[in-house]
Design a protein around this motif. Structure first.
Motif, PDB file in Angstrom:
ATOM      1  N   UNK A 289       0.822  -1.209   0.000  1.00 53.17           N
ATOM      2  CA  UNK A 289       0.000   0.000   0.000  1.00 53.17           C
ATOM      3  C   UNK A 289       0.854   1.256   0.000  1.00 53.17           C
ATOM      4  N   UNK A 290       0.579   2.168  -0.909  1.00 55.61           N
ATOM      5  CA  UNK A 290       1.260   3.447  -0.912  1.00 55.61           C
ATOM      6  C   UNK A 290       0.860   4.273   0.301  1.00 55.61           C
ATOM      7  N   UNK A 291       1.721   5.202   0.694  1.00 54.54           N
ATOM      8  CA  UNK A 291       1.393   6.054   1.839  1.00 54.54           C
ATOM      9  C   UNK A 291       0.141   6.883   1.561  1.00 54.54           C
ATOM     10  N   UNK A 292      -0.035   7.303   0.337  1.00 53.14           N
ATOM     11  CA  UNK A 292      -1.178   8.121  -0.050  1.00 53.14           C
ATOM     12  C   UNK A 292      -1.807   7.502  -1.297  1.00 53.14           C
ATOM     13  N   UNK A 293      -3.112   7.245  -1.252  1.00 58.98           N
ATOM     14  CA  UNK A 293      -3.848   6.728  -2.409  1.00 58.98           C
ATOM     15  C   UNK A 293      -4.993   7.686  -2.720  1.00 58.98           C
ATOM     16  N   UNK A 294      -5.119   8.052  -3.977  1.00 60.53           N
ATOM     17  CA  UNK A 294      -6.141   9.000  -4.422  1.00 60.53           C
ATOM     18  C   UNK A 294      -6.985   8.349  -5.512  1.00 60.53           C
ATOM     19  N   UNK A 295      -8.301   8.419  -5.349  1.00 61.79           N
ATOM     20  CA  UNK A 295      -9.233   7.820  -6.319  1.00 61.79           C
ATOM     21  C   UNK A 295     -10.239   8.861  -6.761  1.00 61.79           C
ATOM     22  N   UNK A 296     -10.448   8.946  -8.057  1.00 60.70           N
ATOM     23  CA  UNK A 296     -11.428   9.868  -8.628  1.00 60.70           C
ATOM     24  C   UNK A 296     -12.519   9.060  -9.319  1.00 60.70           C
ATOM     25  N   UNK A 297     -13.770   9.376  -8.999  1.00 58.52           N
ATOM     26  CA  UNK A 297     -14.919   8.616  -9.486  1.00 58.52           C
ATOM     27  C   UNK A 297     -15.854   9.538 -10.267  1.00 58.52           C
TER      28      UNK A 297
END
Length: 462
Positions: A289-297
């Protein structure tokens, strides 16, 4: 040489054509399995009213132990069974019941599958699941297969296979399967939802939610380091539902709209690998797992949702709850804020004009939100919730509403499709990340019924 020249010309022509026709990028497809024969959806599911809701709590660590005490304050709820692999935790919860003047509950402990016997207990209506994540789905399936409703802590499931298993079992058994998403019951979120439904910010078109929480003080508190292991072994947004749940209610997801496509990006596991070395004494070159995960929906109706996950940096706690409307804006983090369109025609403007919107912050924002009371909050409920506690009272409101609906044979505030849609960000973000950040299709977990209901609402007995 000539062949290379003409090949380059051909490729250039294809690219030019694609640009002119605005060819959509490839989207990774996901399967929607056919509904098994004889099953129907459980949208608006009503079950036989229960005068008393008899509850078995499985997993008595941080969340489960607190749940046992909260449930003793909920009208019509009684804890009749307790289960944990550690016998001392069962004894601690029994002591809570005794202190609250409640009868002793049946005990199940000493084995990892002790929950199976609990699910077969006759004087039981609801299994309340607070285990580590890997046991959420097995316990929920076992509960429904034994004729019990299932209430599952977040996140309820981490794979599409498990999500579909929960959906199919709920549909086949006609039992509720609710995810215990407490953040849908925080006071700011409840008021903002009421404000949006009153039309105060126009049409909501974009929303943001997150889980930003430095877990450094908590890693060792998780039994057998299970929480860190989840981050070691799995890439993607592993904990999306706190941020996603409330904004999906605002955007009427599967109540007139649905999530259609998502794309994800993440950082390297800079701190994750260090934390693994700190706890285990050796570096982990495969930390996932990356330290920061960003998801756009993007939704079917052309709206967007931004979701973030960060449990590894010193970033201050935030659920990033923000709602953008055509005529207004509401935000809880980093400070509560409301903005409304105030600009009038004829008002002098120039290139440096700013602040044409009306802004309310802090106490002024709270005062404005009081004009939009949530229909589920009575003064008595608010007072008791704040007294009992649980993240400021939202945990108690969540438990109260669930028991209230079960006692009155009403549809629950959140159903198995909410569970599916909010949890699917974990496996779908992983799929996007592992395929070069490609867009991924979000399955229609309702199998075509996403607009059967028109807008989010609460059910009441009156």
């Amino acid at each position: 040489m000539k062949k290379t020249f003409f090949l380059l010309l051909a490729v250039s022509a294809l690219l030019a054509t694609a640009c002119k026709t605005k060819t959509s990028p490839a989207v990774l497809k996901t399967d929607v399995p056919a509904r098994p024969a004889g099953q129907e959806n459980v949208i608006g599911l009503r079950t036989e009213p229960l005068e008393t809701v008899r509850i078995g709590v499985v997993g008595l660590g941080m969340r489960g132990g607190d749940a046992v005490e909260r449930l003793t304050y909920v009208p019509g709820a009684v804890v009749t069974a307790l289960c944990d692999v550690v016998p001392e935790r069962v004894a601690e919860s029994q002591a809570v019941l005794a202190r609250r003047g409640m009868p002793a509950a049946k005990e199940y402990t000493g084995a990892e599958d002790a929950y199976k016997a609990l699910c077969q207990q006759e004087d039981l209506d609801l299994v309340y699941i607070c285990t580590d994540w890997s046991h959420h789905v097995p316990v929920a399936l076992c509960a429904m297969e034994n004729g019990k409703h299932a209430a599952v802590e977040v996140p309820a499931a981490g794979t599409l296979e498990d999500i579909w298993a929960l959906i199919n079992t709920s549909e086949r058994t006609r039992k509720h399967c609710i995810m215990l998403e407490n953040c849908c019951y925080d006071f700011f979120e409840l008021s903002t939802l009421a404000m949006v439904q009153a039309g105060a910010i126009g049409e909501p078109i974009h929303a943001e939610g997150s889980y930003q929480h430095n877990l450094d003080p908590f890693w060792k508190a998780y039994w057998d380091n299970w929480r860190l292991k989840e981050n070691q072994q799995h890439r993607g947004d592993l904990y999306p539902t706190h941020g996603l749940g409330p904004v999906c209610q605002v955007l009427n997801i599967h109540r007139g709209d649905r999530m259609k496509t998502l794309v994800a990006m993440d950082t390297e596991p800079f701190n994750g690998a260090k934390m693994s070395e700190k706890l285990y004494g050796k570096p982990d070159a495969t930390f996932a797992a990356g330290d920061q995960t960003t998801t756009l929906i993007r939704t079917e109706k052309g709206k967007t949702i931004l979701v973030e996950h960060d449990v590894m940096t010193p970033r201050p706690y935030s659920r990033m709850y923000q709602v953008v409307g055509t005529d207004g804006y509401a935000a809880k983090y980093p400070v509560s804020m409301l903005c409304f369109r105030e600009f009038e025609e004829g008002q002098p403007v120039d290139a440096h004009t700013v602040g044409t919107e009306k802004v309310y912050r802090g106490a002024a924002a709270d005062e404005m939100l009081e004009k939009y009371p949530s229909p589920i909050l009575t003064p008595e409920l608010v007072a008791l919730a704040k007294e009992v506690g649980g993240h400021g009272g939202m945990d108690y409101i969540m438990d109260y509403r669930m028991v209230y609906c079960l006692r009155n044979g009403l549809p629950l505030d959140m159903d198995v499709y909410d569970l599916a849609e909010w949890c699917c960000v974990t496996p779908l973000s992983r799929l996007s990340l592992e395929n070069g950040n490609m867009p991924v299709e979000v399955p229609d977990f309702t199998r075509g019924a996403w607009d059967q209901l028109k807008g989010f609402s609460y059910a009441f007995a009156e």
